[in-house]
Design an enzyme around this catalytic site. Structure first.
Site: not given
Lengths: 329, 454
Positions: B188, B257
């Protein structure tokens, strides 16, 4: 850095050598003046001088064409001068004035020139590496043959994002030349104290990227290596890594106590490896110029730098309305 | 011509220092770059170099002198044919004195007058509608913009051959090919930086984060590279880019998450932040985001992806940023929310109506810019406000809405503003604990009843 300097070859013309001399001298004198203005309190914050490393940008720029892009870290004044940005605009940005390239809103570490394809000036160590690959991604996407020169130091070479970028740059054959300016010290930590790797360029081999080490104090060697790297990139065989073995004479920034290296070490490099002295010798020995010719250049450069300093002092501070502009396009 | 050598500033904060040691004496010839003296600052001992060549005329400050002010003359430098006592030229002016900061001219300071809500229908009356999911709306928005502009491309993990981790990009690879639908490695930080660089280079990237939790790896490029470059370059170059993907809690995926980043990104000048709830907003706002010349954070929600809404059938449908939507008009209380929070807000309003409480429900839709006026106009009518969001309570969007109402409409309030938020804990995994960590409709109803003194 023990390799002998490149001797002047027949293909290095008088004009080219004089050009290198002028450009390197401009960077050095500009940086000396910046250090002086910092000492007077006219330049604030951080100020990272490029003195000693001049041959790297000047040699690389000799292989560039219009449309090529460049970006670097916060030690960026030399890169801006080498790509043709106006010394007045650069110095006025250092003093935080409206005549600066970012109208005083960027400072020493954050400067840009769309016209000269200079994409910063980045204050976060290593951040410019994926950004440079992204510029190359855009050029490849748009189908032109431009190359992006992405400069970073031996310190940034340990950042994870550099290797994320290597991986994608090779995967996508991006036309980017990664120029590692190995000046041997990441702030105060020597390369030996920060990595077990013997070289930095060879790390690219893990991703399949070609590269080599270059005597970064020898502008002719830098130019020759840059031409090779650029040719590979333009032919769709990028990326390419050039590890420039260079040396910074001054501290990391203006507030560097320099306790991590000896004065003797610095003096030895200055007297034996100086990039400007090298070209000066080539000019004199090759009969391309005499002392008077070089003195005239020195005088000329001094005038340019003094003009830049005067401009930077006289240029007004930005209008207070500037606080609220350029946040959104 | 003699010149003065001044006490240098050797750090950003240095005001004075100790002249520890002279390394030259009067009458010495010095070269540019030669070390003249050692100077002690509060942090270190530094070497001070000559910036010009010449002969040391006078040493004006003795070794060991402490408290030497920056810019005080410490020596003179004369030329070969000059007397050591030559009068030095006046030194250059020191840095200009700082000018007082301008009076804050922010909207927040304005008096609460002439507040006109910009909320209005997003499409003409009588427009044909079709039902589609948020997922389909997002896909249509990207496909339409990619057809319209060849420099728009999508990049991210599993956006191509896998057809999208959440199937948002399904079919795009087939239509646009691998040049414009770029599968990335799981990296990322790196690909966000490459995408920002590509935006500097003239492209319009859409970066899909598989979830915004993973954008934490890339947040330096989002904030330091994308959001600040326009300002730092004096307006020369900016970053036309969209970062999109699911944000907030899904279900039973635990602390790493399940996080709502709305308030994080909403704090950053230079970013635009969009948090759509409905499919029509997802489509109209994403198309607007792709066309925007600034970096846009587009926060989706996994639970909403499969939810269906009416979407107008129009060739080119966009929704401007900074315009809230009033989903339900009411007179007793204003409920302000966005994104998944709207689910609780609308459900609460429905149940409250059965109890005789008329709630006005406002969907902010964009958090930067934010439509303050629609909120204020509503609160001036209802005199009560409850904010609803899934993020944590400290530094929440609701805090900011509450503060804005207090500053601009204090006299209209009949009760304190209540912020309904997620609980101040990392998201637990256990089903019963997770249920309690999340916001509930019951909590919104309770808050509304509290501000209505019912």
């Amino acid at each position: 850095m023990a390799a002998p300097k490149t001797a002047a070859k027949s293909n290095n013309s008088k004009e080219e050598l004089l050009g290198f001399y002028r450009q390197m001298l401009l960077i050095r004198r500009f940086e000396e003046k910046a250090g002086q203005l910092y000492g007077m309190g006219l330049i604030g914050g951080f100020c990272h001088l490029y003195i000693g490393q001049e041959a790297v940008v000047v040699g690389i720029e000799a292989a560039a064409k219009e449309g090529d892009k460049r970006l670097t870290s916060y030690r960026d004044h030399g890169h801006m001068l080498a790509c043709g940005m106006d010394p007045k605009g650069v110095m006025a940005e250092l003093t935080g004035r409206s005549g600066g390239y970012s109208r005083g809103k960027g400072g020493s570490m954050h400067m840009f020139s769309k016209e000269k394809h200079f994409y910063g000036g980045h204050g976060i160590v290593g951040a410019q590496v994926p950004l440079g690959a992204g510029l190359a991604f855009a050029d490849k996407y748009l189908g032109n043959d431009n190359v992006t020169f992405t400069y970073f130091g031996d310190g940034a070479a340990n950042q994870g994002q550099v290797y994320e970028t290597y991986n994608m740059a090779e995967l996508w054959n991006l036309p980017v030349v990664f120029v590692i300016e190995n000046n041997h010290y990441a702030m105060g930590t020597s390369v030996k104290r920060s990595t077990h790797s013997k070289t930095l360029w060879e790390r690219g081999a893990a991703y399949g990227i070609k590269g080599e080490a270059v005597d970064g104090m020898d502008v002719l060697a830098v130019k020759a290596a840059a031409e090779k790297a650029v040719a590979a990139c333009r032919a769709g065989q990028g990326p390419y890594i050039l590890e420039m073995m260079t040396y910074r004479y001054r501290g990391h920034s203006m507030s560097d106590p320099a306790k991590y290296r000896t004065r003797e070490e610095v003096e030895k490099i200055k007297s034996e490896k100086d990039a400007i002295e090298h070209v000066r010798d080539l000019l004199l020995q090759g009969g391309h110029a005499n002392d008077d010719d070089l003195k005239a250049i020195d005088k000329d450069i001094k005038a340019i730098v003094n003009d830049a300093a005067e401009f930077a002092k006289d240029s007004p501070e930005p209008d207070l309305a500037e606080l609220w502009t350029d946040i959104y396009a | 011509m003699a010149i003065q050598i001044l006490m240098p500033a050797l750090s950003p904060t240095m005001e004075e220092g100790t002249l520890a040691k002279w390394l030259v004496k009067e009458g010495d010839t010095v070269k540019s770059g030669q070390i003249l003296a050692e100077i002690e600052t509060d942090k270190a001992t530094m070497e001070f170099e000559a910036v010009d060549e010449g002969i040391i005329g006078k040493l004006l400050v003795a070794e060991g002198t402490a408290g030497v002010k920056v810019n005080a003359p410490i020596a003179t430098l004369v030329e070969a044919n000059e007397s050591a006592d030559a009068t030095p030229v006046p030194v250059a002016a020191a840095a200009p004195a700082p000018v007082a900061a301008p009076a804050a001219a922010t909207a927040a300071a304005k008096a609460p007058v002439e507040i006109k809500s910009a909320a209005s229908p997003d499409w003409p009356a009588g427009t044909a509608m079709k039902t589609m999911t948020v997922r389909e709306a997002l896909r249509e928005a990207m496909a339409e913009e990619m057809r319209a502009n060849p420099n728009v491309f999508l990049m991210g993990e599993e956006v191509g051959e896998y057809q999208g981790a959440y199937k948002i990009s399904q079919g795009l690879l087939d239509e646009f090919g691998p040049k414009r639908v770029v599968d990335t490695p799981i990296t990322e930080h790196g690909f966000a930086g490459i995408a920002v660089g590509a935006s500097f280079g003239g492209l319009n990237p859409i970066v899909e984060f598989m979830t915004f939790n993973f954008a934490m790896q890339a947040i330096d490029h989002i904030i330091n590279s994308a959001a600040k470059t326009l300002y730092m370059s004096g307006g020369q170059m900016g970053s036309p880019i969209v970062f999109r993907g699911p944000n907030g809690a899904a279900a039973r995926v635990g602390a790493q998450h399940s996080q709502d980043y709305s308030a994080w990104y909403a704090q950053i000048p230079g970013l635009k932040v969009v948090v759509p709830y409905s499919a029509s907003d997802a489509k109209g706002l994403l198309k607007q985001a792709i066309r925007d010349p600034n970096p846009v954070i587009f926060l989706e929600n996994e639970i909403l992806y499969g939810k269906s809404f009416d979407v107008p059938v129009l060739d080119d449908f966009t929704i401007p940023f900074g315009k809230a939507r009033i989903w339900r008009e009411g007179t007793d209380v204003t409920i302000v929310s966005f994104g998944i929070g709207m689910t609780y807000a609308l459900e609460a309003a429905e149940k409250l109506a059965a109890d005789g409480i008329s709630a006005e429900v406002i969907d902010l839709r964009t958090l930067r810019p934010i439509d303050y006026d629609t909120v204020l106009a509503s609160v001036m009518k209802t005199n009560r406000c409850v904010t609803v969001e899934e993020g944590w309570p400290v530094g929440a969007i609701g805090n900011h809405i509450g503060a804005t109402i207090m500053m601009r409409a204090f006299d209209y309030l009949d009760a304190p503003v209540i912020n309904c938020t997620g609980k101040d804990v990392p998201m637990p995994y256990a089903a019963n604990l997770e249920k309690h960590a999340l916001l509930t409709t019951a909590e919104v109803i309770e808050a509304v009843k509290s501000v209505c003194y019912r």
